[in-house]
Design an enzyme around this catalytic site. Structure first.
Site, mmCIF file in Angstrom:
data_model
loop_
_atom_site.group_PDB
_atom_site.id
_atom_site.type_symbol
_atom_site.label_atom_id
_atom_site.label_comp_id
_atom_site.label_asym_id
_atom_site.label_seq_id
_atom_site.Cartn_x
_atom_site.Cartn_y
_atom_site.Cartn_z
ATOM 1 N N GLN A 154 -83.267 -107.120 20.486
ATOM 2 C CA GLN A 154 -82.662 -105.854 20.930
ATOM 3 C C GLN A 154 -82.057 -106.023 22.326
ATOM 4 O O GLN A 154 -82.701 -106.529 23.236
ATOM 5 C CB GLN A 154 -83.741 -104.752 20.928
ATOM 6 C CG GLN A 154 -83.222 -103.347 21.193
ATOM 7 C CD GLN A 154 -82.295 -102.815 20.099
ATOM 8 O OE1 GLN A 154 -82.437 -103.155 18.929
ATOM 9 N NE2 GLN A 154 -81.343 -102.003 20.478
ATOM 10 N N LYS A 210 -85.372 -99.172 13.124
ATOM 11 C CA LYS A 210 -85.136 -100.375 12.325
ATOM 12 C C LYS A 210 -86.375 -100.703 11.490
ATOM 13 O O LYS A 210 -86.271 -101.080 10.324
ATOM 14 C CB LYS A 210 -84.741 -101.545 13.244
ATOM 15 C CG LYS A 210 -83.316 -101.384 13.774
ATOM 16 C CD LYS A 210 -82.961 -102.276 14.948
ATOM 17 C CE LYS A 210 -81.576 -101.884 15.473
ATOM 18 N NZ LYS A 210 -81.181 -102.603 16.690
ATOM 19 N N ASP A 240 -77.300 -109.803 13.373
ATOM 20 C CA ASP A 240 -76.419 -109.041 14.269
ATOM 21 C C ASP A 240 -74.993 -109.605 14.240
ATOM 22 O O ASP A 240 -74.055 -108.962 14.689
ATOM 23 C CB ASP A 240 -76.907 -109.163 15.726
ATOM 24 C CG ASP A 240 -77.764 -107.994 16.172
ATOM 25 O OD1 ASP A 240 -77.516 -106.868 15.716
ATOM 26 O OD2 ASP A 240 -78.673 -108.224 17.006
HETATM 27 N N1 GUN Z 1 -78.251 -102.756 21.386
HETATM 28 C C1 GUN Z 1 -77.349 -101.796 21.073
HETATM 29 N N2 GUN Z 1 -76.772 -102.062 19.885
HETATM 30 C C2 GUN Z 1 -77.317 -103.199 19.436
HETATM 31 C C3 GUN Z 1 -77.138 -103.974 18.248
HETATM 32 O O1 GUN Z 1 -76.329 -103.673 17.356
HETATM 33 N N3 GUN Z 1 -77.908 -105.104 18.158
HETATM 34 C C4 GUN Z 1 -78.783 -105.477 19.132
HETATM 35 N N4 GUN Z 1 -79.461 -106.595 18.952
HETATM 36 N N5 GUN Z 1 -78.975 -104.776 20.234
HETATM 37 C C5 GUN Z 1 -78.238 -103.651 20.376
#
Ligand code: GUN
Length: 286
Positions: free
Chosen positions: A97, A53, A120
């Site tokens: 996350q 990211k 998200d």
């Molecule tokens: N963990 C696995 N996929 C995601 C996601 O799309 N967003 C977040 N914040 N954590 C994750």
């Protein structure tokens, strides 16, 4: 023989268009989109995702703010950080996350994120807006799946769509997005009575359960579109999806590989959401 839907290539196109749009946006407004990513603990997979990211942010021309916290972080400390980021005008998107260490409540942390910075689209307010089809952000993985379907020139209208998995992050919003495009949607889960039969009825099958090679060729209708959201390790430790690619591919008309299918789309859509958040912050249309 199925056509492969190349997520890596499509994600790169999305990222390039976000980069170009960001350049214009920065020149126009003087605002640099900023994404804050919070990682609690040292889960190795999460560390890789967070690193990806950060790289994508830099490539897009965004500011990337990383907050790496120890596994011993308390709920209060985490919420305090979220509140600080909510108030920070250089931060337009906040992502915590998941999964979080067991002593922390992801539900409470998500609820503490400002809905305007919730890139998200996990906040209850944004989930509700998606439900009624009036949203600023879509959750990255389901939005990425829709982008793959559109890129392949596939129409959802009137198709039988089966989603395997009912998670808040993928399965549930995925079903909603397919429904918005007039698919006839079935959601399957661990208590579904005859999974094979439900899958075989699907023109578009989306597998998002996290079980290696659960969906085999005999569960797929001839000519179906097969989208594999899974990211698992097989018995030899090799990356694989929820679909058994070797037996599914000869039945499908289109199929996404793992890796290189849905995975890269998640980060691309996150970049898109962050630019949207910055645009809304700057008083522009999304
Ligand atoms: N963990 C696995 N996929 C995601 C996601 O799309 N967003 C977040 N914040 N954590 C994750």
């Amino acid at each position: 023989m199925a056509a492969l839907i190349n997520g890596k290539e499509i994600a790169q196109r999305v990222r390039e268009s976000v980069r170009a749009e960001t350049e214009d946006f920065k020149a126009r407004t003087g605002v640099t989109p900023g994404l804050a990513v919070i990682l609690v603990g040292d889960d190795p997979a999460s560390k890789i995702y967070v690193g990806n990211k950060k790289k994508a942010c830099i490539e897009a021309g965004f500011n990337s703010f990383e907050h790496i916290l120890p596994a011993s972080t308390t709920q209060e400390e985490l919420i305090r950080l979220v509140e600080r980021l909510n108030a920070d005008p250089s931060v337009h998107g906040i992502l915590c996350q998941l999964p979080l260490p067991k002593h922390l409540s992801s539900r409470d942390v998500i609820a503490a994120i400002s809905p305007k910075k919730d890139v998200d689209a996990f906040h209850p307010q944004n989930v509700g807006k998606i439900m009624i089809g009036d949203y600023d952000f879509l959750p990255c993985t389901p939005a990425g799946v829709m982008e793959l379907i559109h890129s392949a020139g596939i129409s959802v209208e009137g198709k039988r769509c089966t989603v395997v998995g009912r998670s808040d992050i993928v399965g549930k919003p995925m079903a909603m997005l397919l429904l918005h495009e007039n698919g006839t949607v079935t959601v399957c889960h661990s208590r579904t009575k005859n999974l094979a039969e439900e899958c075989r009825s699907a023109d578009i099958l989306v597998a998002a359960v996290g079980k290696a090679k659960l969906i085999t060729g005999d569960m797929i209708k001839e000519g179906a579109v097969v989208i594999d959201v899974g990211m698992n390790r097989d018995e030899n430790g090799k990356l694989c999806g929820d679909v058994d690619f070797a037996t599914a591919e000869p039945k499908a008309s289109y199929i996404t590989p793992v890796p290189g299918g849905v995975g890269p789309m998640t980060v691309a859509m996150l970049m898109k959401n962050t630019l949207t958040a910055a645009k809304l912050f700057a008083g522009e249309e999304k």
